[in-house]
Structure formats: C-alpha cells, structure tokens
Write a protein that holds these residues in place. Structure first.
Motif, short mmCIF file in Angstrom:
data_model
loop_
_atom_site.label_atom_id
_atom_site.label_comp_id
_atom_site.label_asym_id
_atom_site.label_seq_id
_atom_site.Cartn_x
_atom_site.Cartn_y
_atom_site.Cartn_z
N VAL A 1 0.84 -1.21 0.00
CA VAL A 1 0.00 0.00 0.00
C VAL A 1 0.87 1.25 0.00
O VAL A 1 0.66 2.18 -0.80
CB VAL A 1 -0.95 0.00 1.22
N LEU A 2 1.87 1.28 0.88
CA LEU A 2 2.75 2.45 0.96
C LEU A 2 3.57 2.61 -0.31
O LEU A 2 3.81 3.74 -0.76
CB LEU A 2 3.67 2.31 2.18
N GLY A 3 4.00 1.48 -0.88
CA GLY A 3 4.77 1.57 -2.12
C GLY A 3 3.92 2.13 -3.25
O GLY A 3 4.40 2.94 -4.06
N LYS A 4 2.67 1.73 -3.32
CA LYS A 4 1.77 2.25 -4.36
C LYS A 4 1.54 3.74 -4.16
O LYS A 4 1.55 4.52 -5.12
CB LYS A 4 0.44 1.49 -4.30
N ALA A 5 1.34 4.15 -2.90
CA ALA A 5 1.11 5.57 -2.62
C ALA A 5 2.34 6.39 -2.99
O ALA A 5 2.24 7.51 -3.50
CB ALA A 5 0.75 5.77 -1.15
N ALA A 6 3.53 5.85 -2.72
CA ALA A 6 4.77 6.58 -2.97
C ALA A 6 5.06 6.77 -4.46
O ALA A 6 5.93 7.56 -4.82
CB ALA A 6 5.94 5.85 -2.30
N GLN A 7 4.33 6.07 -5.31
CA GLN A 7 4.52 6.26 -6.75
C GLN A 7 4.07 7.64 -7.21
O GLN A 7 4.56 8.15 -8.21
CB GLN A 7 3.74 5.18 -7.51
N ASN A 8 3.13 8.22 -6.47
CA ASN A 8 2.56 9.50 -6.90
C ASN A 8 2.80 10.65 -5.94
O ASN A 8 2.62 11.81 -6.30
CB ASN A 8 1.04 9.35 -7.11
N GLN A 9 3.20 10.35 -4.70
CA GLN A 9 3.40 11.42 -3.73
C GLN A 9 4.39 11.00 -2.65
O GLN A 9 4.73 9.83 -2.53
CB GLN A 9 2.06 11.80 -3.08
N GLN A 10 4.84 12.00 -1.92
CA GLN A 10 5.87 11.73 -0.90
C GLN A 10 5.23 11.15 0.35
O GLN A 10 4.22 11.63 0.84
CB GLN A 10 6.61 13.02 -0.55
N VAL A 11 5.86 10.10 0.87
CA VAL A 11 5.39 9.46 2.10
C VAL A 11 6.55 9.44 3.09
O VAL A 11 7.63 8.88 2.79
CB VAL A 11 4.90 8.02 1.84
N LEU A 12 6.36 10.05 4.25
CA LEU A 12 7.38 10.05 5.31
C LEU A 12 6.88 9.18 6.45
O LEU A 12 5.74 9.36 6.94
CB LEU A 12 7.63 11.47 5.81
N ILE A 13 7.71 8.25 6.91
CA ILE A 13 7.35 7.36 8.01
C ILE A 13 8.29 7.64 9.17
O ILE A 13 9.51 7.46 9.06
CB ILE A 13 7.46 5.88 7.58
N LEU A 14 7.73 8.10 10.26
CA LEU A 14 8.50 8.32 11.49
C LEU A 14 8.28 7.12 12.38
O LEU A 14 7.13 6.79 12.72
CB LEU A 14 8.02 9.60 12.18
#
Length: 233
Positions: A203-216
C-alpha cells in the motif's frame, strides 16, 4: 295585576253553580296564581332596571369601541399569522435547499474517498470497502465480502491500516485537485501483525509512486523490506 284579577274573576264566574268546596279550592288557586304573577312582575321589573343600569354604565359607545378594538386585534393577529406562515414556508424551503446542497457536497467528498481507497484496500483485503459517516466523515464501517463491520469493532491493527489507507486516499484527491500533499505517518502501524504489515508495504509503495510518504518510527525493522531511504535522527 289587572291580568291576575281578571283571571280570578273569570275563575269565580266559572264556578257559579258549583258546590262550596270546589268554589273554595278554585278561589284559593286563583288567589295563589295572582300572587305568583304579581311577584313575577316585580322580579322582572327589578331585572329590567338592573340591565338598564348596566347598559348605562357600559354605554353604547363603549361597547362599540370595544367591538372595534377586538376586530382590530383579530385583523392584526391574522396578518401576523399570515406573515409567520410565509416565513415558515421560506424557512422550510431554505432548509430543504441547504440540506440538498449539503448532501451533494458530502457525496462529492465521500464518493471519491471510497473510490480512491478501493485500490489500496484490495491490496490488504479483496472485495472490501469503507463506509464514511455522512455527518462527521469519520470511518463508520468496513465492508468485507459483503458483510458490514462497525469500525470500532475491528482490531486495533485493522483500524490502523484502514485509517492509513483513508489518509492516502484523501492525499490522492488533493493531488488530483492540484494540491500536493505529503503523507506523514508517525508509528501508525505499530499494532499490525507481520503478514498484514507486508501487505501495508505494498500500500505504501503504491502511494509513494505518486506522492511523498514520510514514516516516522522507532521500529526500523518493520520497514526494512519497504526499500525506502532511511534517515536516522
């Protein structure tokens, strides 16, 4: 008084030739009737004077003024009722119009969120969908294989996953509307088991295809398989 006397005289004349006892009874009845009629006349005369006195106290003009005042009050009340009826109708129309507009606005938001979340949901659970509350826009239910489950009854891990997916869906909507959004997750999946976490990596990989995802996170090992750059602080 004259009528009473005449009645008595007529009764006496009718008894001519009758026996003495009948005459006495008839005479007493006539005298009693005379007294009753006389008392009734006096009573009626007293009532007449009382009514005349009451009318003089009120006055004909006073009654007319009271009637006119009452008629004016009735007319004013009817006018106010008409005005309030129009206001109530206008308020109902406004309420209906606003409710329709609000419903259309909600549909414009809720439907896209459900649509954008569907591809991500399929990565963790096939044939699943979310239901958002019409008023609060909060996640209300998760539908899996046609069975609706209250969001609050799901496990903590499942609620975490659905919440993350919903945030990603909202970010997709903003991006498509020209508003770039960065998704920041602060230990948002700490209660997710390993099997589900692997699916959430998708899910996170798919989201990161189009926008920035930061995980703390303080659980670095949970995201090593994600293949994302790691920055330690």
């Amino acid at each position: 008084m004259r009528l009473a006397v005449s009645g008595c005289d007529g009764a006496q004349a009718a008894l001519v030739g009758a026996d003495s006892e009948a005459k006495q009874i008839a005479l007493k009845q006539a005298e009693q009737a005379e007294r009753e009629i006389d008392a009734d006349i006096r009573r009626l005369d007293i009532e007449k004077r009382e009514i005349e006195a009451a009318l003089r106290a009120l006055g004909k003009d006073g009654l007319g003024e009271q009637l006119a005042l009452l008629e004016g009050q009735i007319a004013a009340t009817e006018a106010r009722l008409k005005s309030m009826t129009l206001e109530a109708q206008a308020a109902r129309l406004l309420h209906t119009t606003l409710a329709d507009a609000q419903r259309e606005t909600k549909d414009r938001w809720l439907a896209p969120v459900r649509e954008r979340s569907a591809p991500y949901l399929r990565l963790i659970q096939a044939d699943s969908d979310i239901v958002l509350h019409d008023e609060t826009f909060e996640i209300e239910q998760l539908v899996r294989n046609g069975v609706a489950e209250p969001f609050g009854s799901l496990s903590v891990g499942a609620r975490e996953q659905i919440a993350v997916i919903t945030r990603i869906a909202l970010a997709d909507i903003l991006r498509e509307a020209g508003q770039e959004a960065c998704i920041v997750l602060d230990d948002a999946l700490v209660n997710t088991d390993e099997a589900r976490l692997e699916r959430m990596h998708l899910v996170l990989g798919k989201a990161a295809q189009n926008q920035q995802v930061l995980i703390l996170t303080c659980r670095e090992r949970d995201f090593l398989q994600l293949g994302a750059p790691i920055r330690r602080m």
